[in-house]
Design a protein around this motif. Structure first.
Motif, PDB file in Angstrom:
ATOM      1  N   PHE A 100       0.825  -1.210   0.000  1.00  0.00           N
ATOM      2  CA  PHE A 100       0.000   0.000   0.000  1.00  0.00           C
ATOM      3  C   PHE A 100       0.861   1.262   0.000  1.00  0.00           C
ATOM      4  O   PHE A 100       0.602   2.212  -0.748  1.00  0.00           O
ATOM      5  CB  PHE A 100      -0.918   0.012   1.225  1.00  0.00           C
ATOM      6  CG  PHE A 100      -1.361   1.391   1.629  1.00  0.00           C
ATOM      7  CD1 PHE A 100      -2.186   2.148   0.806  1.00  0.00           C
ATOM      8  CD2 PHE A 100      -0.923   1.954   2.822  1.00  0.00           C
ATOM      9  CE1 PHE A 100      -2.576   3.431   1.171  1.00  0.00           C
ATOM     10  CE2 PHE A 100      -1.310   3.227   3.188  1.00  0.00           C
ATOM     11  CZ  PHE A 100      -2.137   3.972   2.355  1.00  0.00           C
ATOM     12  N   SER A 103       2.234   1.830  -3.455  1.00  0.00           N
ATOM     13  CA  SER A 103       1.225   2.334  -4.390  1.00  0.00           C
ATOM     14  C   SER A 103       0.856   3.784  -4.085  1.00  0.00           C
ATOM     15  O   SER A 103       0.671   4.600  -4.994  1.00  0.00           O
ATOM     16  CB  SER A 103      -0.028   1.453  -4.341  1.00  0.00           C
ATOM     17  OG  SER A 103      -0.613   1.475  -3.049  1.00  0.00           O
ATOM     18  N   ALA A 104       0.769   4.118  -2.788  1.00  0.00           N
ATOM     19  CA  ALA A 104       0.442   5.490  -2.413  1.00  0.00           C
ATOM     20  C   ALA A 104       1.567   6.447  -2.807  1.00  0.00           C
ATOM     21  O   ALA A 104       1.318   7.545  -3.323  1.00  0.00           O
ATOM     22  CB  ALA A 104       0.184   5.576  -0.907  1.00  0.00           C
ATOM     23  N   TYR A 105       2.813   6.026  -2.572  1.00  0.00           N
ATOM     24  CA  TYR A 105       3.951   6.886  -2.927  1.00  0.00           C
ATOM     25  C   TYR A 105       4.032   7.080  -4.442  1.00  0.00           C
ATOM     26  O   TYR A 105       4.305   8.183  -4.924  1.00  0.00           O
ATOM     27  CB  TYR A 105       5.247   6.283  -2.404  1.00  0.00           C
ATOM     28  CG  TYR A 105       6.450   7.178  -2.621  1.00  0.00           C
ATOM     29  CD1 TYR A 105       6.714   8.227  -1.740  1.00  0.00           C
ATOM     30  CD2 TYR A 105       7.294   7.002  -3.708  1.00  0.00           C
ATOM     31  CE1 TYR A 105       7.804   9.056  -1.935  1.00  0.00           C
ATOM     32  CE2 TYR A 105       8.383   7.831  -3.911  1.00  0.00           C
ATOM     33  CZ  TYR A 105       8.631   8.856  -3.025  1.00  0.00           C
ATOM     34  OH  TYR A 105       9.705   9.689  -3.233  1.00  0.00           O
ATOM     35  N   CYS A 107       1.527   6.950  -6.452  1.00  0.00           N
ATOM     36  CA  CYS A 107       0.399   7.818  -6.794  1.00  0.00           C
ATOM     37  C   CYS A 107       0.756   9.282  -6.538  1.00  0.00           C
ATOM     38  O   CYS A 107       0.426  10.159  -7.340  1.00  0.00           O
ATOM     39  CB  CYS A 107      -0.828   7.406  -5.976  1.00  0.00           C
ATOM     40  SG  CYS A 107      -2.328   8.316  -6.376  1.00  0.00           S
ATOM     41  N   TRP A 117      -0.052  17.687  -3.010  1.00  0.00           N
ATOM     42  CA  TRP A 117       0.262  16.262  -2.994  1.00  0.00           C
ATOM     43  C   TRP A 117       1.759  16.022  -3.176  1.00  0.00           C
ATOM     44  O   TRP A 117       2.319  15.096  -2.592  1.00  0.00           O
ATOM     45  CB  TRP A 117      -0.532  15.530  -4.072  1.00  0.00           C
ATOM     46  CG  TRP A 117      -2.005  15.594  -3.855  1.00  0.00           C
ATOM     47  CD1 TRP A 117      -2.921  16.291  -4.589  1.00  0.00           C
ATOM     48  CD2 TRP A 117      -2.746  14.951  -2.802  1.00  0.00           C
ATOM     49  NE1 TRP A 117      -4.180  16.120  -4.071  1.00  0.00           N
ATOM     50  CE2 TRP A 117      -4.104  15.306  -2.973  1.00  0.00           C
ATOM     51  CE3 TRP A 117      -2.383  14.120  -1.740  1.00  0.00           C
ATOM     52  CZ2 TRP A 117      -5.094  14.850  -2.115  1.00  0.00           C
ATOM     53  CZ3 TRP A 117      -3.378  13.668  -0.884  1.00  0.00           C
ATOM     54  CH2 TRP A 117      -4.714  14.023  -1.077  1.00  0.00           C
ATOM     55  N   ARG A 121       4.392  13.994  -0.715  1.00  0.00           N
ATOM     56  CA  ARG A 121       5.351  12.990  -1.162  1.00  0.00           C
ATOM     57  C   ARG A 121       6.745  13.288  -0.610  1.00  0.00           C
ATOM     58  O   ARG A 121       7.473  12.392  -0.174  1.00  0.00           O
ATOM     59  CB  ARG A 121       5.380  12.965  -2.689  1.00  0.00           C
ATOM     60  CG  ARG A 121       6.407  12.002  -3.262  1.00  0.00           C
ATOM     61  CD  ARG A 121       6.679  12.320  -4.704  1.00  0.00           C
ATOM     62  NE  ARG A 121       7.744  11.486  -5.250  1.00  0.00           N
ATOM     63  CZ  ARG A 121       8.399  11.747  -6.358  1.00  0.00           C
ATOM     64  NH1 ARG A 121       8.109  12.830  -7.051  1.00  0.00           N
ATOM     65  NH2 ARG A 121       9.345  10.939  -6.792  1.00  0.00           N
ATOM     66  N   LEU A 196      -7.354   1.118   0.096  1.00  0.00           N
ATOM     67  CA  LEU A 196      -6.578   2.315  -0.205  1.00  0.00           C
ATOM     68  C   LEU A 196      -5.643   2.106  -1.395  1.00  0.00           C
ATOM     69  O   LEU A 196      -5.498   2.982  -2.251  1.00  0.00           O
ATOM     70  CB  LEU A 196      -5.776   2.735   1.031  1.00  0.00           C
ATOM     71  CG  LEU A 196      -6.611   3.212   2.229  1.00  0.00           C
ATOM     72  CD1 LEU A 196      -5.711   3.490   3.424  1.00  0.00           C
ATOM     73  CD2 LEU A 196      -7.415   4.452   1.863  1.00  0.00           C
ATOM     74  N   MET A 197      -5.005   0.927  -1.461  1.00  0.00           N
ATOM     75  CA  MET A 197      -4.094   0.690  -2.587  1.00  0.00           C
ATOM     76  C   MET A 197      -4.862   0.510  -3.892  1.00  0.00           C
ATOM     77  O   MET A 197      -4.367   0.854  -4.960  1.00  0.00           O
ATOM     78  CB  MET A 197      -3.190  -0.507  -2.302  1.00  0.00           C
ATOM     79  CG  MET A 197      -3.839  -1.854  -2.372  1.00  0.00           C
ATOM     80  SD  MET A 197      -2.648  -3.211  -2.188  1.00  0.00           S
ATOM     81  CE  MET A 197      -2.149  -3.046  -0.486  1.00  0.00           C
ATOM     82  N   ALA A 200      -5.547   4.013  -4.994  1.00  0.00           N
ATOM     83  CA  ALA A 200      -4.323   4.606  -5.548  1.00  0.00           C
ATOM     84  C   ALA A 200      -4.031   4.051  -6.936  1.00  0.00           C
ATOM     85  O   ALA A 200      -3.630   4.793  -7.846  1.00  0.00           O
ATOM     86  CB  ALA A 200      -3.143   4.324  -4.608  1.00  0.00           C
TER      87      ALA A 200
END
Length: 321
Positions: A100, A103-105, A107, A117, A121, A196-197, A200
């Motif tokens: 997750f 994938s969030a990073y 995104c 955003w 990061r 969440l992933m 993303a």
């Protein structure tokens, strides 16, 4: 040897034969990169940490299950069951959360420079070690039941209806409420990062679709075709593949886990638990293959390491002097 144990042993052996060398190769590649460049990008550090967690999943569970199923070694007593289940569940959950995080990073990495955003990061990259520590504390604290309620199979005569049969070990909860509460906590721990992933990954896919349309428009209006973000697109696609692999395999795993919680009596067969462990370990075994096949940094370091040994042997041979 019963055929059921032999089949189980061979399945776990196949996961071990793929997962241990695969994750080890990814770890070695990033350690070489760290040695050569004295630093790792945040995304690379996350993948390295993910490979370490996956290696522990395969090494502590699949390898030991193989040895026990094929009667190579007698490993599982009370203390070893507590240790193996604790390490396995902690690293399994850590693998989920790291996927997750990756994938969030990724995104956040497609956000335009200067945006809110993009600043998030930067903060994630700056405090990445703290994020890792938080994930370790979170997942370790949620796995304490493995230490308290896990026992070796020798104690199966004292089992109640609140136990879970995992072949060589039993997780015997003191009450139905504690079993359901622990199961619900584990499901939530898995479902939250899964949702969440997935979100993303959908954002990444939408971005890639819009970007491809923009590139086509630029190419049709100009002979120069901008493909400067090819590396970012490749990284984004790899993350989407890893997330898809995770959602499918861990979706099956969690579905079987929910079924295990709904049965009234402790199952005499460990088939459901074996399937759960197999599908969750399958992600740990297959994900390094995706990384090796698609990550150019890993590819180049492994090729250099493979070519370096023959060259050194040739240089030190008597005929080359």
């Amino acid at each position: 040897m019963p055929s059921e144990e032999f089949v189980r042993g061979m399945l776990y052996l196949s996961l071990t034969a793929v997962g241990v060398p695969g994750n080890t190769a990814v770890i070695v590649a990033f350690l070489l990169l760290l040695y050569q460049e004295s630093r790792l990008l945040a995304a690379d550090a996350i993948v390295l940490h993910l490979a370490c967690a996956n290696l522990l999943v395969v090494g502590t569970r699949c390898l030991l299950e193989t040895l026990a199923s094929l009667h190579v070694a007698s490993i599982f007593g009370d203390m070893s069951c507590k240790a193996v289940i604790f390490i396995y569940r902690t690293c399994r959950a850590l693998s989920i959360w790291l996927t997750f995080l990756l994938s969030a990073y990724q995104c956040l990495s497609i956000a335009p420079p200067g945006s809110h955003w993009a600043s998030i990061r930067t903060l994630v990259a700056q405090y990445l070690l703290s994020v890792f520590l938080f994930l370790w504390v979170l997942n370790t604290s949620m796995t304490t039941a493995a230490i308290l309620f896990s026992f070796g199979s020798k104690n199966d005569s004292s089992l109640t209806n609140n136990g879970i049969n995992v072949q060589f070990c039993y997780v015997n909860f003191p009450s139905k409420q504690s079993k359901e509460a622990n199961g619900a906590a584990q499901v939530c721990r898995d479902v939250v990062p899964m949702a969440l992933m997935t979100l993303a990954s959908l954002i990444i896919l939408i971005f890639l679709y819009k970007h491809s349309r923009q590139v086509k428009g630029l190419r049709s209006s100009s002979s120069g075709g901008g493909g400067s973000s090819g590396a970012e697109q490749r990284a984004a696609k790899v993350v989407v593949v890893l997330v898809t692999l995770y959602v499918v395999l861990y979706g099956v795993d969690n579905g079987l886990w929910v079924y295990t919680l709904t049965v009234r009596k402790t199952m005499s067969s460990s088939l459901i638990s074996d399937l759960r462990i197999f599908f969750s370990s399958l992600y740990a075994a297959l994900s390094p293959l995706v990384i090796i096949a698609s990550n150019r940094k890993v590819n180049s370091r492994l090729r250099c390491a493979a070519h370096e040994k023959p060259v050194m042997e040739k240089a030190t041979s008597p005929s080359s002097v």
